[in-house]
Design an enzyme around this catalytic site. Structure first.
Site, PDB file in Angstrom:
ATOM      1  N   HIS A 167       0.821  -1.202   0.000  1.00  0.00           N
ATOM      2  CA  HIS A 167       0.000   0.000   0.000  1.00  0.00           C
ATOM      3  C   HIS A 167       0.862   1.262   0.000  1.00  0.00           C
ATOM      4  CE1 HIS A 167       0.726   0.822   4.283  1.00  0.00           C
ATOM      5  NE2 HIS A 167       0.428  -0.447   4.561  1.00  0.00           N
ATOM      6  N   CYS A 179       2.809  -4.764   6.625  1.00  0.00           N
ATOM      7  CA  CYS A 179       2.669  -4.598   5.182  1.00  0.00           C
ATOM      8  C   CYS A 179       3.967  -4.055   4.568  1.00  0.00           C
ATOM      9  CB  CYS A 179       1.527  -3.639   4.867  1.00  0.00           C
ATOM     10  SG  CYS A 179      -0.104  -4.211   5.403  1.00  0.00           S
TER      11      CYS A 179
END
Length: 204
Positions: A167, A179
């Site tokens: 992201h 992430c």
């Protein structure tokens, strides 16, 4: 009452259907391998290489781990594949440009379950949702473009980690909860090159 957000769940990443109109780029070359290496002096930063280019990225607050567990703040040190893309249509009226992956907009009732004991663990859910979850419609820009990776999705293990995405990074490249995060300009460069055949290799 079904808690799982089936209208998004079935059309996007689990059944892995190709949606008509989502694969719009024929000129961009498909990339087979994307490598992520830890920064030698900062375990929460990394170097993402794709073809002949290298870009900075943010990693989990605990760095990279081959023993990924729910809530440990580590980025899984494994090979993962991109499955689909969520994006904020309200902030990106023109869309995200060419993409080889299925693309869906993030709705206000979209969440992601991170409760290991729930049947919807590591799945998109419709809000309100009674168990622990993450809201995908964030106030910041981190999920304006969010590529879902296949970590612990196809064959789920309880507590092995959830919501592992590629992201948008915080402007100061702050650590993530596990992430991989990249700058908006980097996302624009690599997004058209990602497909389900792309391997994202995270090296510990």
């Amino acid at each position: 009452m079904k808690a799982r957000c089936d209208s998004l769940f079935n059309k996007s990443i689990i059944r892995q259907k190709r949606r008509k109109g989502t694969c719009t780029s024929r000129k961009a070359a498909q990339t087979s391998i994307l490598a992520v290496r830890p920064h030698p002096r900062n375990r929460t930063r990394g170097l993402l290489s794709i073809d002949a280019f290298v870009f900075p990225c943010a990693l989990g607050r605990s760095g990279i781990s081959v023993f990924k567990r729910e809530g440990d703040g580590a980025t899984p040190g494994f090979v993962m594949h991109p499955l689909g893309i969520y994006f904020r249509r309200d902030r990106r009226r023109g869309g995200i440009g060419p993409a080889r992956l299925p693309v869906l907009s993030i709705r206000s009732d979209l969440g992601w379950c991170d409760a290991p004991g729930d049947a919807n663990y590591n799945r998109p859910v419709r809000l309100p949702f009674p168990k622990s979850h993450e809201r995908m419609e964030r106030e910041d820009a981190l999920y304006d473009i969010c590529v879902v990776l296949d970590w612990n999705i196809k064959s789920r293990q309880r507590g092995a980690g959830s919501a592992i995405f590629l992201h948008i990074a915080h402007p100061e490249m702050k650590p993530t909860e596990g992430c991989i995060a990249i700058a908006p300009q980097t996302m624009r460069r690599i997004l058209p090159r990602l497909s389900r055949k792309t391997r994202i290799r995270v090296l510990s």
